[in-house]
Structure formats: structure tokens, C-alpha cells
Scaffold this active site. Structure first.
Site, short mmCIF file in Angstrom:
data_model
loop_
_atom_site.label_atom_id
_atom_site.label_comp_id
_atom_site.label_asym_id
_atom_site.label_seq_id
_atom_site.Cartn_x
_atom_site.Cartn_y
_atom_site.Cartn_z
N ALA A 1 52.07 -104.35 -10.19
CA ALA A 1 51.08 -105.25 -10.78
C ALA A 1 51.71 -106.61 -11.03
CB ALA A 1 50.55 -104.68 -12.08
N GLU B 1 84.46 -82.68 -40.32
CA GLU B 1 84.96 -82.68 -41.70
C GLU B 1 85.90 -83.86 -41.94
OE1 GLU B 1 87.61 -79.44 -42.92
OE2 GLU B 1 87.99 -79.00 -40.81
N GLU C 1 81.30 -94.52 -18.09
CA GLU C 1 80.66 -93.20 -17.98
C GLU C 1 80.87 -92.63 -16.58
OE1 GLU C 1 76.64 -93.95 -19.34
OE2 GLU C 1 77.25 -93.77 -21.45
N GLY D 1 76.42 -105.10 -15.58
CA GLY D 1 75.30 -105.60 -16.38
C GLY D 1 73.97 -105.49 -15.64
N LYS E 1 72.17 -89.19 -15.86
CA LYS E 1 73.59 -89.46 -16.19
C LYS E 1 74.14 -88.38 -17.12
CE LYS E 1 74.57 -91.11 -19.75
NZ LYS E 1 74.42 -92.49 -20.18
N HIS F 1 84.42 -76.57 -42.95
CA HIS F 1 85.66 -76.21 -42.28
C HIS F 1 85.53 -74.94 -41.48
CE1 HIS F 1 89.99 -76.22 -41.78
NE2 HIS F 1 90.00 -74.95 -42.09
N GLY G 1 59.68 -97.67 -23.01
CA GLY G 1 58.92 -98.54 -23.90
C GLY G 1 57.46 -98.62 -23.52
N TYR H 1 79.35 -99.80 -20.32
CA TYR H 1 78.83 -98.43 -20.47
C TYR H 1 78.90 -97.66 -19.15
CZ TYR H 1 76.44 -99.39 -24.95
OH TYR H 1 76.13 -99.67 -26.24
N ILE H 2 78.21 -98.22 -18.14
CA ILE H 2 78.02 -97.46 -16.91
C ILE H 2 79.36 -97.24 -16.22
CG2 ILE H 2 76.89 -97.49 -14.64
CD1 ILE H 2 74.58 -99.04 -15.92
N CYS I 1 69.78 -92.70 -18.39
CA CYS I 1 70.28 -91.79 -19.43
C CYS I 1 70.20 -90.31 -19.07
CB CYS I 1 69.49 -91.97 -20.73
SG CYS I 1 68.90 -93.62 -21.05
N ARG J 1 86.37 -108.03 -14.83
CA ARG J 1 86.68 -109.47 -14.75
C ARG J 1 87.54 -109.95 -15.93
NH1 ARG J 1 80.99 -112.54 -16.29
NH2 ARG J 1 80.60 -111.45 -18.23
N CYS K 1 65.45 -94.87 -17.86
CA CYS K 1 66.08 -93.80 -18.65
C CYS K 1 65.88 -92.43 -18.02
CB CYS K 1 65.54 -93.82 -20.07
SG CYS K 1 66.18 -92.46 -21.06
N GLY L 1 83.37 -103.12 -16.91
CA GLY L 1 84.12 -102.36 -17.93
C GLY L 1 83.22 -101.93 -19.06
P1 NDP Z 1 77.54 -103.60 -19.85
O1 NDP Z 1 76.91 -104.80 -20.45
O2 NDP Z 1 77.83 -102.43 -20.70
O3 NDP Z 1 78.90 -104.01 -19.16
C1 NDP Z 1 78.91 -104.99 -18.17
C2 NDP Z 1 80.33 -105.14 -17.67
O4 NDP Z 1 80.31 -105.96 -16.52
C3 NDP Z 1 81.24 -105.80 -18.68
O5 NDP Z 1 82.52 -105.29 -18.52
C4 NDP Z 1 81.17 -107.26 -18.25
O6 NDP Z 1 82.35 -107.97 -18.53
C5 NDP Z 1 81.03 -107.15 -16.77
N1 NDP Z 1 80.28 -108.24 -16.18
C6 NDP Z 1 79.15 -108.80 -16.66
N2 NDP Z 1 78.72 -109.78 -15.84
C7 NDP Z 1 79.60 -109.83 -14.83
C8 NDP Z 1 79.71 -110.65 -13.69
N3 NDP Z 1 78.83 -111.60 -13.41
N4 NDP Z 1 80.77 -110.42 -12.87
C9 NDP Z 1 81.68 -109.48 -13.13
N5 NDP Z 1 81.62 -108.68 -14.21
C10 NDP Z 1 80.59 -108.86 -15.05
O7 NDP Z 1 76.59 -103.24 -18.60
P2 NDP Z 1 76.34 -101.92 -17.77
O8 NDP Z 1 75.94 -102.40 -16.43
O9 NDP Z 1 77.47 -100.96 -17.88
O10 NDP Z 1 75.09 -101.29 -18.49
C11 NDP Z 1 73.92 -102.07 -18.66
C12 NDP Z 1 73.29 -101.81 -20.00
O11 NDP Z 1 72.63 -100.56 -19.96
C13 NDP Z 1 74.29 -101.71 -21.15
O12 NDP Z 1 74.57 -102.95 -21.72
C14 NDP Z 1 73.59 -100.80 -22.10
O13 NDP Z 1 72.79 -101.57 -22.94
C15 NDP Z 1 72.74 -99.93 -21.21
N6 NDP Z 1 73.37 -98.60 -21.04
C16 NDP Z 1 73.52 -97.81 -22.13
C17 NDP Z 1 74.12 -96.57 -22.02
C18 NDP Z 1 74.28 -95.73 -23.23
O14 NDP Z 1 73.62 -95.99 -24.23
N7 NDP Z 1 75.16 -94.73 -23.22
C19 NDP Z 1 74.58 -96.06 -20.73
C20 NDP Z 1 74.40 -96.99 -19.65
C21 NDP Z 1 73.81 -98.21 -19.82
P3 NDP Z 1 82.53 -108.78 -19.91
O15 NDP Z 1 82.86 -107.78 -20.96
O16 NDP Z 1 83.63 -109.71 -19.58
O17 NDP Z 1 81.22 -109.47 -20.15
#
Ligand code: NDP
Length: 446
Positions: free
Chosen positions: A113, A440, A180, A261, A49, A435, A14, A176-177, A46, A197, A41, A174
Site C-alpha cells: 500500500a 541469588e 547473536e 543496523g 532467531k 539457593h 506494532g 545485536y544481530i 526475534c 568499523r 519479529c 558489532g
Molecule cells: P545494531 O544497531 O545493534 O548494531 C549495528 C552495528 O553495525 C554496530 O556495531 C555499528 O557500529 C555498525 N554499523 C552501523 N552503521 C554502520 C555502517 N554504515 N558501516 C559499518 N558498520 C556500521 O544493529 P543490528 O543490525 O545488529 O540490529 C538492528 C536492530 O534490531 C538493533 O539495534 C536492535 O534494536 C534490533 N535487534 C534486537 C535484538 C534483540 O532485542 N535481542 C536482536 C536483533 C536486533 P557502531 O557501534 O560503530 O555504530
């Protein structure tokens, strides 16, 4: 002290876009970056990864090759080779980003900064600089839990630099990261345990697709521990980690990766000195024009915690620069943002999920295609793809497309145009199938 039209703090996706476009509009611009130009990124997200995802996919391709007549001798995987090639590519891209800044006469401060007022920053080396406008684009950082032994764990920042691959890895989260890297490490031969969790992965994605990924991941041998959290991590004498768990049995592993997160990078930025108001999650609060409560200070990207995706941060940077320096008021349209998870297999979606559509629209039609891709059939790989269209019953508009299967993100980008353009199911039906392809299926669902 020098005076600029714009100082950007943070040279990620950004920030770099904001700086470049503002400079192209004729502004005198400086950008400050304490780490490496390119941000999350390019440097630790990104890009590296995706290179690991490509590297990991060879495990399956080499396996499947035999059924296509290829005699593949004993294979082995050399992590340092992939790691170093991937890091070299990241270095190359960093150089290109720096070059772009130089080409636009943007001054780069390679240091931290901090704001000292609405129009002034101070650099770590002590010099101060002023600007008519300051744009904060400092991104976000992985959230690490406050548990004993957390120093033995890594985040997505460190995962690209491992000296060696773990044989057993526990991944917390659980999202994205987590999904992946579960795919990546599994393909590299590690035993992977995902600890979440709650009892749901990938909240926000369509439930049927999430279930499909879970089934496929379980069938591959990835372990899941739901409704579980971490009490402590202890280093054992043999170098392994003993993880004291709550909600499931304790786990022994070689590596723990926290992917739970990301938190906006606002600490020590001097936002309070400048009078900038933060939201409940520590994010910088901005209006639809990316402006904070302080008239001279704007913020874009992950630090605002709106949609944490690179292309969104880039659009925010572009809209900010066009509006403030280009005389072209622009706002980002957050509707219909496509997104993908580069799991194995990947999944992708745009628009409303089935449950969102049922809640918002009431009456919806759902079309699914649940199929085994031709390549998987010959390879003897028992993995099924799932494509899903969510259609507004009243208007026939396709309001959501969701896909899991090989190349789903590549196909979804094109399908996203149709959803954004509010095309109807009848338009999909009227399109002749290409096809044989997986895509498709998108025009053959009846
Ligand atoms: P996500 O928000 O995707 O997932 C966070 C996971 O951690 C969820 O399962 C969440 O559970 C859990 N969680 C959140 N807070 C806590 C906590 N305090 N204790 C225990 N578990 C917790 O985050 P990621 O870290 O995987 O990725 C960060 C962000 O980066 C993504 O939201 C996305 O925007 C971006 N990203 C995008 C990618 C892509 O476009 N392919 C690839 C990687 C990252 P619950 O569901 O219960 O909240």
C-alpha cells in the site's frame, strides 16, 4: 473504494497490535502487508532467531553432558532439519496472527500500500481506499553497504533460509544481530569472523559486560577484526568469497552476513504525497502521541527509529489505538526498557550503565558478582558469569542491573521490575536468597 476508520500499513508486531486493539474498540479497520503477516519479529527476526539460539545451544549441552554421566555417542547436526522445523513454526505463528485479524473483523490486504494523500492509500493492484486515520507501521530493513560484490552477501532476511551452513562466515557489525549470529554459527561448527568499523561491540551496553562477552567469544575461537571496513566482495571460481578489506588483511569465506543496523522502510511509501515530514535518518517523525505532522497520519515501531525493539512497537501500537479509538489517552513510557542480546552466553541489561550513572548522578556505588555457574564448574566449562548492580549513592536506588551468563535475559526481566519500581539496594539485601540458583547473586552482592 471502501472507507475505514483506520488503515494500518504494515502487519508487524506494532501494526497488528494497533489494528486489533482499534478494532476491539469498535473501529472499522484494514491492514495492508506486502510480505507476510507477522513482520520482522515473527517472520525474520526475534522468533526464528531464538529458535536457532536454542538449536545452537545443544552443541554445548551435548558436550557438557559427559561430565554429568551421560554417554553421548557421536553427534552430528542437520541444518535442514532445524531450518525447516523453525520455518514451519514461523508459518504456524503467521497463521495465528492472520486468525487474530480475522477474529477482530480486520480486513487484510495482502499487497503493498502507498499513501496518496492524508486520508487515502492505493494498493499495488490498483484499488484505492480511504480512512479517517492512517497508521504507518512499515518497520525497518537491513542496511547493506554500497560496495562492489554486495550481491554476494546476505542480511538477516536471508540467513534463516540458507541451503547449507557455511564453513567460514564473516559477519559485519558489532551489534545485536552480529553477536547473536556469531554465537549461532560458531555452535554449528562454522569459523566466525566479526568485522566492526569501531573497536567496540554492543555500544550502549555496560562496558564490563561487553568486555566479558568479547573475552568469552575470543576464547571460544570467534575472530574479531576491529576498525575495519569492506572494500569489495568477489566470488571465486571455487564458489568461495574473497573479501577485500580496509583496516585488516583480506578474508576468504563462504558467506558474508551484513548486520550493520537497520533503516526505516519509507521508500516509495508516498509519504511526500501525503506531506509527512521525515527526520535525518529517513525516519518518520512523530510526537509523544505517535502522530506525524499530518493530523490524520500516525506512525509506530521501527519506522519511527525510536527504540527498535518489538515490545516497544507493541506498546506504541497499543497506546495509539487506546488513545485514538478507545478514548483512553496513553503514552509509552520509554524509561527502563530492558533488553537482551541472545549471544552465547546471553547478556541483558536494564536502566543505567555504570558510565551513564557516573555521568548523570555523579556519585554511584557499583556491586558485582563474578562467578562460575555451578553447572559450568562440573562441566569443566571455564566461562564466568558477571552480574552488576548500579546504585545511586544518594538515594540507595538500584538504577541499573546488568547480567551476562546462562539465562541472563530470563532473570533480567524480573530484575527489571525492581528497577522500574525504584527499589533500593536495601530491598535487594532484605530479600532472602533462593539457593542454589544463579539469580541469588542478585541479593547477595555486598
Ligand atoms: P545494531 O544497531 O545493534 O548494531 C549495528 C552495528 O553495525 C554496530 O556495531 C555499528 O557500529 C555498525 N554499523 C552501523 N552503521 C554502520 C555502517 N554504515 N558501516 C559499518 N558498520 C556500521 O544493529 P543490528 O543490525 O545488529 O540490529 C538492528 C536492530 O534490531 C538493533 O539495534 C536492535 O534494536 C534490533 N535487534 C534486537 C535484538 C534483540 O532485542 N535481542 C536482536 C536483533 C536486533 P557502531 O557501534 O560503530 O555504530
Amino acid at each position: 473504494m471502501a472507507h475505514y476508520d483506520l488503515i494500518v500499513i504494515g502487519a508487524g508486531s506494532g501494526g497488528v497490535r494497533a489494528a486489533r486493539v482499534a478494532a476491539a474498540h469498535g473501529a472499522k479497520v484494514a491492514i495492508a502487508e506486502e510480505h507476510r503477516v507477522g513482520g520482522t519479529c515473527v517472520i525474520r527476526g526475534c522468533v526464528p532467531k531464538k529458535l536457532l539460539v536454542y538449536g545452537a545451544h545443544f552443541a554445548e549441552d551435548l558436550n557438557d553432558a559427559a561430565m554429568f554421566g551421560w554417554d553421548v555417542p557421536q553427534t552430528s547436526f542437520n541444518w535442514p532439519v532445524l531450518r525447516d522445523n523453525m520455518l514451519a513454526e514461523v508459518g504456524r505463528l503467521e497463521g495465528l496472527y492472520e486468525q487474530t485479524m480475522a477474529n477482530h473483523d480486520v480486513t487484510i490486504f495482502h499487497e503493498r500500500a502507498e499513501l496518496v494523500g492524508p486520508n487515502e492509500i492505493r494498493l499495488a493492484s490498483g484499488s484505492s481506499h480511504t480512512a479517517r486515520i492512517i497508521c504507518v507501521a512499515t518497520g525497518a530493513s537491513p542496511l547493506m553497504p554500497e560496495i562492489p560484490g554486495v550481491e554476494h552477501a546476505i542480511s538477516s532476511n536471508e540467513v534463516f533460509h540458507l541451503n547449507e551452513l557455511p564453513k567460514r562466515i564473516v559477519i559485519a557489525g558489532g551489534g545485536y544481530i552480529a553477536n547473536e549470529f556469531a554465537g549461532i554459527f560458531h555452535q554449528f561448527g562454522a569459523h566466525v569472523t566479526i568485522v566492526n568499523r569501531s573497536d567496540a561491540i554492543l555500544r550502549g551496553y555496560d562496558e564490563q559486560l561487553r568486555d566479558r562477552l568479547l573475552q568469552i567469544s575470543l576464547a571460544k575461537g570467534i575472530d574479531f577484526k576491529f576498525n575495519s571496513t569492506f572494500n569489495a566482495i568477489e566470488r571465486q571460481e571455487d564458489g568461495s568469497l574473497k573479501i577485500d578489506m580496509h583496516g585488516c588483511d583480506d578474508i576468504s569465506a563462504d558467506q558474508v552476513l551484513f548486520a550493520s543496523g537497520r533503516r526505516p522502510n519509507v521508500a516509495g511509501l508516498g509519504l511526500d504525497a501525503a506531506g509527512v515530514v521525515l527526520g535525518d535518518n529517513g525516519e518518520i517523525k512523530v510526537d509523544a502521541d505517535n502522530r506525524t505532522n499530518v493530523a490524520s497520519i500516525y506512525a509506530i515501531g521501527d519506522v519511527t527509529d525510536r527504540v527498535q525493539l518489538t515490545p516497544v512497537a507493541i506498546r506504541e501500537g497499543q497506546a495509539f489505538a487506546d488513545s485514538v479509538f478507545g478514548g483512553k489517552p496513553t503514552r509509552v513510557d520509554y524509561n527502563c526498557i530492558p533488553s537482551a542480546v541472545f549471544s552465547h552466553p546471553p547478556l541483558a541489561g536494564v536502566g543505567m550503565t555504570e558510565s551513564e550513572a557516573r555521568n548523570k548522578l555523579g556519585s554511584v556505588r557499583i556491586y558485582t558478582s563474578d562467578f562460575r555457574p555451578m553447572k559450568n564448574v562440573l562441566a569443566g566449562r571455564n566461562e564466568r558469569s558477571l552480574y552488576k548492580l548500579v546504585v545511586d549513592e544518594t538515594t540507595d536506588e538500584v538504577v541499573g542491573v546488568h547480567m551476562i551468563g546462562p539465562d541472563a535475559p530470563e532473570l533480567l526481566q524480573v530484575a527489571a521490575i525492581a528497577v522500574k519500581a525504584k527499589l533500593k539496594k536495601a530491598d535487594f539485601d532484605a530479600t532472602v536468597a533462593l539457593h542454589p540458583s544463579m539469580a541469588e547473586e542478585l541479593v547477595l552482592m555486598r
